[in-house]
Enzyme design. Structure first.
Site, mmCIF file in Angstrom:
data_model
loop_
_atom_site.group_PDB
_atom_site.id
_atom_site.type_symbol
_atom_site.label_atom_id
_atom_site.label_comp_id
_atom_site.label_asym_id
_atom_site.label_seq_id
_atom_site.Cartn_x
_atom_site.Cartn_y
_atom_site.Cartn_z
ATOM 1 N N THR A 98 -16.762 4.349 2.274
ATOM 2 C CA THR A 98 -17.719 5.409 1.943
ATOM 3 C C THR A 98 -18.380 4.994 0.629
ATOM 4 O OG1 THR A 98 -16.312 7.081 2.960
ATOM 5 C CG2 THR A 98 -18.051 7.865 1.482
ATOM 6 N N LYS A 173 -22.646 10.492 6.374
ATOM 7 C CA LYS A 173 -21.315 10.779 5.801
ATOM 8 C C LYS A 173 -21.453 11.757 4.624
ATOM 9 C CE LYS A 173 -16.936 10.202 4.504
ATOM 10 N NZ LYS A 173 -15.709 10.477 5.227
ATOM 11 N N LYS A 241 -15.463 10.881 -5.965
ATOM 12 C CA LYS A 241 -16.297 9.671 -5.831
ATOM 13 C C LYS A 241 -17.431 9.952 -4.841
ATOM 14 C CE LYS A 241 -15.168 6.722 -2.847
ATOM 15 N NZ LYS A 241 -15.487 6.424 -1.442
HETATM 16 N N1 LIG Z 1 -8.106 8.070 3.081
HETATM 17 C C1 LIG Z 1 -8.903 8.821 3.810
HETATM 18 O O1 LIG Z 1 -8.489 9.842 4.379
HETATM 19 C C2 LIG Z 1 -10.364 8.425 4.005
HETATM 20 C C3 LIG Z 1 -11.120 9.106 4.968
HETATM 21 C C4 LIG Z 1 -12.454 8.737 5.172
HETATM 22 C C5 LIG Z 1 -13.014 7.742 4.379
HETATM 23 N N2 LIG Z 1 -12.269 7.112 3.426
HETATM 24 C C6 LIG Z 1 -12.919 6.067 2.611
HETATM 25 O O2 LIG Z 1 -12.414 4.798 3.031
HETATM 26 C C7 LIG Z 1 -12.362 3.916 1.906
HETATM 27 C C8 LIG Z 1 -10.950 3.374 1.762
HETATM 28 O O3 LIG Z 1 -10.054 4.480 1.580
HETATM 29 P P1 LIG Z 1 -8.459 4.291 1.620
HETATM 30 O O4 LIG Z 1 -7.889 5.664 1.647
HETATM 31 O O5 LIG Z 1 -8.084 3.308 2.652
HETATM 32 O O6 LIG Z 1 -8.240 3.654 0.159
HETATM 33 P P2 LIG Z 1 -6.984 2.836 -0.410
HETATM 34 O O7 LIG Z 1 -5.748 3.140 0.351
HETATM 35 O O8 LIG Z 1 -6.993 3.025 -1.885
HETATM 36 O O9 LIG Z 1 -7.371 1.310 -0.051
HETATM 37 C C9 LIG Z 1 -8.426 0.650 -0.696
HETATM 38 C C10 LIG Z 1 -8.432 -0.791 -0.209
HETATM 39 O O10 LIG Z 1 -9.499 -1.490 -0.840
HETATM 40 C C11 LIG Z 1 -8.981 -2.624 -1.530
HETATM 41 N N3 LIG Z 1 -9.806 -2.838 -2.720
HETATM 42 C C12 LIG Z 1 -10.217 -1.910 -3.621
HETATM 43 N N4 LIG Z 1 -10.974 -2.473 -4.565
HETATM 44 C C13 LIG Z 1 -11.054 -3.777 -4.257
HETATM 45 C C14 LIG Z 1 -11.699 -4.884 -4.858
HETATM 46 N N5 LIG Z 1 -12.445 -4.739 -5.974
HETATM 47 N N6 LIG Z 1 -11.560 -6.094 -4.287
HETATM 48 C C15 LIG Z 1 -10.826 -6.242 -3.163
HETATM 49 N N7 LIG Z 1 -10.181 -5.241 -2.548
HETATM 50 C C16 LIG Z 1 -10.301 -4.023 -3.088
HETATM 51 C C17 LIG Z 1 -7.548 -2.280 -1.846
HETATM 52 O O11 LIG Z 1 -6.780 -3.434 -2.099
HETATM 53 P P3 LIG Z 1 -5.312 -3.344 -2.824
HETATM 54 O O12 LIG Z 1 -4.331 -3.091 -1.715
HETATM 55 O O13 LIG Z 1 -5.144 -4.642 -3.478
HETATM 56 O O14 LIG Z 1 -5.397 -2.192 -3.815
HETATM 57 C C18 LIG Z 1 -7.155 -1.567 -0.553
HETATM 58 O O15 LIG Z 1 -6.896 -2.500 0.460
HETATM 59 C C19 LIG Z 1 -12.873 4.711 0.700
HETATM 60 O O16 LIG Z 1 -14.236 4.461 0.509
HETATM 61 C C20 LIG Z 1 -12.637 6.154 1.118
HETATM 62 O O17 LIG Z 1 -13.528 7.056 0.487
HETATM 63 C C21 LIG Z 1 -10.949 7.424 3.222
#
Ligand SMILES: NC(=O)c1ccc[n+]([C@@H]2O[C@H](COP(=O)([O-])OP(=O)(O)OC[C@H]3O[C@@H](n4cnc5c(N)ncnc54)[C@H](OP(=O)(O)O)[C@@H]3O)[C@@H](O)[C@H]2O)c1
Length: 289
Positions: A98, A173, A241
């Site tokens: 997102t 979104k 965010k």
């Molecule tokens: N969680 C939800 O319910 C949900 C629902 C809809 C949309 N989203 C969206 O989906 C996205 C991911 O969410 P999430 O919940 O999966 O987040 P998360 O669990 O915090 O995972 C983030 C991922 O991105 C990687 N990452 C972050 N910064 C990076 C960088 N600079 N370089 C390389 N890798 C990087 C992290 O690696 P590391 O493992 O090394 O930290 C991890 O694999 C976000 O944009 C969020 O808004 C989330």
């Protein structure tokens, strides 16, 4: 069978990449910044790991990403050792992060300059939707690339739609999040009021959820809200965010979002209560503090 890479194995990316392998049957290579998670994924699903996004993207037909925000996305694409260093001409990059519509347009142009395609494809449905492979995916980009990518995306989705040109997926979104923000505040106020009125919230929701006030948030969140449990689902930090991106876009396009802006500040109160990683239904906590 198409060759696929997945960059970012977080809460969402880990099960999504898993569905591409287990359900879609694709040949999947994964990259994660914290390498141990990529090793864990490969052991669980039997795919390959890569040391950098550039290595992951080399020779693939489709390259997926699901990272945190705009800067993270730039880093894994146009940054050093980013996927755009090696992405093949004709390959399709599908971004499930997102992020802003602005970064989607910027990366669309960068991908086209390399002969590759870029589709912004943020998702809705949360952790459970990712784990069960039933996400809703809102896409922006070119129709031809979308038609090729759609069956691959369907490995982890129940609904996949092309909303318009580059950035249109992210804009859709944003509408999703605008609708959720005011709705969850209304639900929090309803439950708060019901408790003050001395009513049995279980009974109240059982009845009103079948009427005009019913919603996904009501059905899925009222029990945990009533119990004061906010430790699962979409985190407040992520929601802020998203709201930040939305309010910036609204300043550009002139949309009036008074309730969304207010709810953003309410989430600021929740963060001040220590609720950064609480889920978005924790708006009730600030009413009850
Ligand atoms: N969680 C939800 O319910 C949900 C629902 C809809 C949309 N989203 C969206 O989906 C996205 C991911 O969410 P999430 O919940 O999966 O987040 P998360 O669990 O915090 O995972 C983030 C991922 O991105 C990687 N990452 C972050 N910064 C990076 C960088 N600079 N370089 C390389 N890798 C990087 C992290 O690696 P590391 O493992 O090394 O930290 C991890 O694999 C976000 O944009 C969020 O808004 C989330």
């Amino acid at each position: 069978m198409a060759k696929v890479a997945f960059i970012g194995l977080g809460v969402m990316g880990y099960p999504m990449a898993g569905h591409l392998k287990a359900r879609g049957g694709y040949d999947v290579t994964v990259y994660n910044r914290t390498a141990a998670k990529a090793e864990q994924w490969a052991a669980a699903f039997g795919g390959r790991t890569a040391a950098t996004p550039a290595e992951a993207a080399r020779g693939q037909d489709f390259v997926f990403a699901c990272v945190g925000n705009d800067d993270d996305l730039r880093s894994v694409t146009i940054g050093e050792n980013g996927a755009f260093e090696t992405i093949a001409s004709g390959a399709i990059f599908i971004d499930n992060t997102t992020a802003s519509a602005e970064v989607a347009r910027e990366l669309y142009a960068a991908a086209r300059a390399k002969g590759a395609h870029f589709i912004d494809a943020p998702v809705s449905g949360g952790q459970a939707g990712a784990e069960n492979g039933v996400l809703t995916v809102m896409c922006g980009g070119d129709a031809e690339a979308f038609e090729k990518a759609k069956p691959v995306i369907e490995s982890y989705a129940r609904m996949v739609g092309l909303m318009g040109s580059a950035g249109a997926g992210q804009l859709t979104k944003m509408i999703n999040q605008i609708c959720i923000a005011g709705l969850v505040q209304g639900l929090a106020e309803g439950i708060h009021f019901g408790k003050k009125a001395g009513l049995d919230i279980e009974k109240v929701i059982e009845v009103i959820s079948k009427g005009a006030a019913g919603s996904w948030q009501m059905e899925n969140r009222y029990k945990t809200m009533n119990a004061g449990e906010y430790d699962f689902g979409f985190a407040v930090d992520w929601m802020r965010k998203d709201l930040d991106i939305i309010l910036a876009e609204a300043r550009r396009n002139g949309a009036k979002l008074p309730v969304t802006a207010l709810v953003d500040q309410f989430y600021g109160d929740v963060q001040a209560l220590g609720g950064n990683r609480w889920d978005t239904s924790s708006l009730l906590a600030r009413l009850e503090k």
